[in-house]
Design a protein around this motif. Structure first.
Motif, PDB file in Angstrom:
ATOM      1  N   ARG A 182       1.081   3.978   4.691  1.00  0.00           N
ATOM      2  CA  ARG A 182       1.183   5.379   4.272  1.00  0.00           C
ATOM      3  C   ARG A 182       2.390   6.064   4.900  1.00  0.00           C
ATOM      4  O   ARG A 182       3.072   6.868   4.249  1.00  0.00           O
ATOM      5  CB  ARG A 182      -0.109   6.117   4.633  1.00  0.00           C
ATOM      6  N   GLU A 183       2.669   5.755   6.163  1.00  0.00           N
ATOM      7  CA  GLU A 183       3.820   6.359   6.828  1.00  0.00           C
ATOM      8  C   GLU A 183       5.126   5.889   6.201  1.00  0.00           C
ATOM      9  O   GLU A 183       6.070   6.670   6.038  1.00  0.00           O
ATOM     10  CB  GLU A 183       3.801   6.022   8.322  1.00  0.00           C
ATOM     11  N   ILE A 184       5.203   4.603   5.854  1.00  0.00           N
ATOM     12  CA  ILE A 184       6.420   4.084   5.220  1.00  0.00           C
ATOM     13  C   ILE A 184       6.636   4.744   3.864  1.00  0.00           C
ATOM     14  O   ILE A 184       7.766   5.145   3.523  1.00  0.00           O
ATOM     15  CB  ILE A 184       6.332   2.548   5.063  1.00  0.00           C
ATOM     16  N   MET A 185       5.579   4.886   3.095  1.00  0.00           N
ATOM     17  CA  MET A 185       5.705   5.528   1.782  1.00  0.00           C
ATOM     18  C   MET A 185       6.083   6.995   1.928  1.00  0.00           C
ATOM     19  O   MET A 185       6.846   7.543   1.129  1.00  0.00           O
ATOM     20  CB  MET A 185       4.418   5.354   0.986  1.00  0.00           C
ATOM     21  N   LYS A 186       5.567   7.643   2.983  1.00  0.00           N
ATOM     22  CA  LYS A 186       5.900   9.047   3.222  1.00  0.00           C
ATOM     23  C   LYS A 186       7.389   9.193   3.529  1.00  0.00           C
ATOM     24  O   LYS A 186       8.050  10.137   3.075  1.00  0.00           O
ATOM     25  CB  LYS A 186       5.073   9.591   4.380  1.00  0.00           C
ATOM     26  N   LEU A 187       7.942   8.258   4.314  1.00  0.00           N
ATOM     27  CA  LEU A 187       9.363   8.296   4.639  1.00  0.00           C
ATOM     28  C   LEU A 187      10.239   8.230   3.390  1.00  0.00           C
ATOM     29  O   LEU A 187      11.310   8.830   3.330  1.00  0.00           O
ATOM     30  CB  LEU A 187       9.719   7.125   5.569  1.00  0.00           C
ATOM     31  N   SER A 188       9.791   7.479   2.392  1.00  0.00           N
ATOM     32  CA  SER A 188      10.574   7.313   1.162  1.00  0.00           C
ATOM     33  C   SER A 188      10.270   8.381   0.123  1.00  0.00           C
ATOM     34  O   SER A 188      10.877   8.397  -0.951  1.00  0.00           O
ATOM     35  CB  SER A 188      10.310   5.928   0.561  1.00  0.00           C
ATOM     36  N   GLY A 189       9.315   9.265   0.432  1.00  0.00           N
ATOM     37  CA  GLY A 189       8.951  10.307  -0.519  1.00  0.00           C
ATOM     38  C   GLY A 189       8.018   9.843  -1.612  1.00  0.00           C
ATOM     39  O   GLY A 189       7.817  10.548  -2.612  1.00  0.00           O
ATOM     40  N   SER A 190       7.425   8.655  -1.437  1.00  0.00           N
ATOM     41  CA  SER A 190       6.505   8.127  -2.450  1.00  0.00           C
ATOM     42  C   SER A 190       5.193   8.908  -2.433  1.00  0.00           C
ATOM     43  O   SER A 190       4.692   9.266  -1.366  1.00  0.00           O
ATOM     44  CB  SER A 190       6.210   6.648  -2.194  1.00  0.00           C
ATOM     45  N   ARG A 191       4.650   9.129  -3.588  1.00  0.00           N
ATOM     46  CA  ARG A 191       3.374   9.823  -3.717  1.00  0.00           C
ATOM     47  C   ARG A 191       2.252   8.824  -3.958  1.00  0.00           C
ATOM     48  O   ARG A 191       2.492   7.676  -4.314  1.00  0.00           O
ATOM     49  CB  ARG A 191       3.435  10.834  -4.861  1.00  0.00           C
ATOM     50  N   MET A 192       1.012   9.295  -3.782  1.00  0.00           N
ATOM     51  CA  MET A 192      -0.146   8.438  -3.989  1.00  0.00           C
ATOM     52  C   MET A 192      -1.051   9.068  -5.037  1.00  0.00           C
ATOM     53  O   MET A 192      -1.249  10.291  -5.064  1.00  0.00           O
ATOM     54  CB  MET A 192      -0.918   8.235  -2.683  1.00  0.00           C
ATOM     55  N   ASP A 193      -1.593   8.231  -5.903  1.00  0.00           N
ATOM     56  CA  ASP A 193      -2.535   8.689  -6.922  1.00  0.00           C
ATOM     57  C   ASP A 193      -3.957   8.346  -6.505  1.00  0.00           C
ATOM     58  O   ASP A 193      -4.189   7.452  -5.686  1.00  0.00           O
ATOM     59  CB  ASP A 193      -2.218   8.032  -8.268  1.00  0.00           C
ATOM     60  N   SER A 194      -4.915   9.022  -7.097  1.00  0.00           N
ATOM     61  CA  SER A 194      -6.318   8.729  -6.813  1.00  0.00           C
ATOM     62  C   SER A 194      -6.732   7.455  -7.543  1.00  0.00           C
ATOM     63  O   SER A 194      -6.185   7.136  -8.614  1.00  0.00           O
ATOM     64  CB  SER A 194      -7.212   9.889  -7.259  1.00  0.00           C
ATOM     65  N   PRO A 195      -7.695   6.704  -6.999  1.00  0.00           N
ATOM     66  CA  PRO A 195      -8.169   5.501  -7.697  1.00  0.00           C
ATOM     67  C   PRO A 195      -8.680   5.801  -9.103  1.00  0.00           C
ATOM     68  O   PRO A 195      -8.458   5.017 -10.025  1.00  0.00           O
ATOM     69  CB  PRO A 195      -9.302   5.008  -6.791  1.00  0.00           C
ATOM     70  N   ARG A 196      -9.338   6.937  -9.271  1.00  0.00           N
ATOM     71  CA  ARG A 196      -9.879   7.274 -10.590  1.00  0.00           C
ATOM     72  C   ARG A 196      -8.758   7.509 -11.603  1.00  0.00           C
ATOM     73  O   ARG A 196      -8.857   7.103 -12.760  1.00  0.00           O
ATOM     74  CB  ARG A 196     -10.783   8.495 -10.507  1.00  0.00           C
ATOM     75  N   ALA A 197      -7.689   8.179 -11.155  1.00  0.00           N
ATOM     76  CA  ALA A 197      -6.565   8.425 -12.059  1.00  0.00           C
ATOM     77  C   ALA A 197      -5.936   7.110 -12.512  1.00  0.00           C
ATOM     78  O   ALA A 197      -5.617   6.926 -13.697  1.00  0.00           O
ATOM     79  CB  ALA A 197      -5.526   9.304 -11.379  1.00  0.00           C
ATOM     80  N   VAL A 198      -5.758   6.179 -11.578  1.00  0.00           N
ATOM     81  CA  VAL A 198      -5.170   4.880 -11.919  1.00  0.00           C
ATOM     82  C   VAL A 198      -6.098   4.091 -12.841  1.00  0.00           C
ATOM     83  O   VAL A 198      -5.657   3.474 -13.812  1.00  0.00           O
ATOM     84  CB  VAL A 198      -4.847   4.080 -10.641  1.00  0.00           C
ATOM     85  N   ALA A 199      -7.403   4.133 -12.561  1.00  0.00           N
ATOM     86  CA  ALA A 199      -8.378   3.454 -13.436  1.00  0.00           C
ATOM     87  C   ALA A 199      -8.289   4.002 -14.857  1.00  0.00           C
ATOM     88  O   ALA A 199      -8.380   3.253 -15.838  1.00  0.00           O
ATOM     89  CB  ALA A 199      -9.783   3.619 -12.881  1.00  0.00           C
TER      90      ALA A 199
END
Length: 251
Positions: A182-199
Motif C-alpha cells: 500500500r505504501e509503494i502504491m501510495k508513492l506512485s499515486g496509485s488508487r485502490m478500488d473496492s473488491p465489490r467494484a472490481v467484482a
C-alpha cells in the motif's frame, strides 16, 4: 453471456474479490464451483484444491474436467512486495504456480469440453502485468504472462465458441495488499478500488464478453503509454524507488 443456469468455476473464491463475485453470481442464478483451500462462500459448491504446487494444480485440473463447468474464472493470486532478491525460493515457486501455472493447467482441463459445448475463459490479472512495477517484479512477471496467455488463446480459439476475457484491475483494497504494498502504491499515486467494484467489472465483462478491460484511470492511460514509450514510464517509476526501498531497510 447470461450466467443464469450456468455452472461457473472460480479460483480464489474466498479472497476479497472472490467472495463478492460468488455472491453476485449466485444472486443471478449461476451454480458456482468454488476452488479454494478453506470453506467455500455461502451458496457455492466447494471444490477443495491447493494451487501452490504442480501436484495440487494437476489434481484440481482433473476435478475441474470432471465437473465440466460452463465458465472458468481465474482469480486466485499471490503477491510479493519487496526487493527482487528478498523473495525466498519457496515463496517464488508458490507465486509462479498460483499466478501462472494454475490458470494454464486449469484452462487445458476445460478446453476440450468448452470446444464442444461453448464456454468462457476469464483471466483476472493486474495492471502491473502491463505496467511492471519495481518491488513487484515476480508478481508483475506472472501477470504479464497471464495477459499474454489470454491474448494467445483469444487468437487460437473461435470467439463464438470460447470467448476469452482478460481483465486487469489496478490496486484492490484486499488483505493481499499489505502495508508495504500500500505504501509503494501510495508513492506512485496509485488508487485502490473496492473488491465489490472490481467484482462488478468482472461480471460486466463476462456478460458482454469484452475481450480486454483495464480498470481505473489514469492506470488505463499508463498501460498505453508503457506500450508506446516505456522509457518515459521507466523514469517516472524510478523516482519512487529509493523511498520504496527504504520501507524494507529501515527498522
Amino acid at each position: 453471456m447470461n450466467v443464469q443456469g450456468r455452472t461457473v468455476a472460480i479460483t480464489g473464491a474466498t479472497g476479497g474479490i472472490g467472495r463478492e463475485l460468488c455472491s453476485m453470481l449466485v444472486e443471478q442464478g449461476a451454480s458456482v464451483l468454488a476452488l479454494c483451500r478453506s470453506q467455500a462462500p455461502l451458496g457455492t459448491t466447494h471444490l477443495p484444491c491447493d494451487l501452490s504446487t504442480v501436484e495440487g494444480c494437476d489434481d484440481a485440473a482433473s476435478r475441474l474436467a470432471a465437473a465440466a463447468p460452463d465458465v472458468l474464472i481465474h482469480l486466485a493470486g499471490l503477491q510479493y512486495a519487496g526487493p527482487a532478491e528478498g523473495q525466498d525460493a519457496a515463496s517464488l515457486a508458490a507465486l509462479l504456480h498460483v499466478n501462472l501455472y494454475a490458470p494454464m493447467r486449469l484452462s487445458q482441463a476445460v478446453l476440450p469440453h468448452f470446444r464442444k459445448s461453448t464456454g468462457a475463459l476469464v483471466f483476472v490479472s493486474s495492471s502491473f502485468g502491463a505496467i511492471p512495477f519495481p518491488h513487484f517484479s515476480a508478481y508483475s512477471a506472472t501477470k504479464a504472462g497471464i495477459q499474454a496467455y489470454a491474448e494467445a488463446l483469444r487468437r487460437e480459439l473461435p470467439p463464438e465458441v470460447v470467448p476469452v476475457i482478460h481483465i486487469a484491475p489496478r490496486g484492490v483494497d484486499t488483505a493481499m495488499n499489505g502495508t508495504a504494498a500500500r505504501e509503494i502504491m501510495k508513492l506512485s499515486g496509485s488508487r485502490m478500488d473496492s473488491p465489490r467494484a472490481v467484482a462488478g467489472h468482472i461480471l460486466q465483462a463476462l456478460r458482454r464478453e469484452t475481450p480486454e478491460t483495464y480498470i481505473g484511470f489514469p492506470e488505463s492511460l499508463f498501460v498505453r503509454l508503457n506500450a508506446l514509450l516505456p522509457r518515459v514510464v521507466d523514469r517516472a517509476l524510478r523516482k519512487n524507488v529509493p523511498a520504496a526501498r527504504a520501507l524494507f531497510t529501515n527498522p
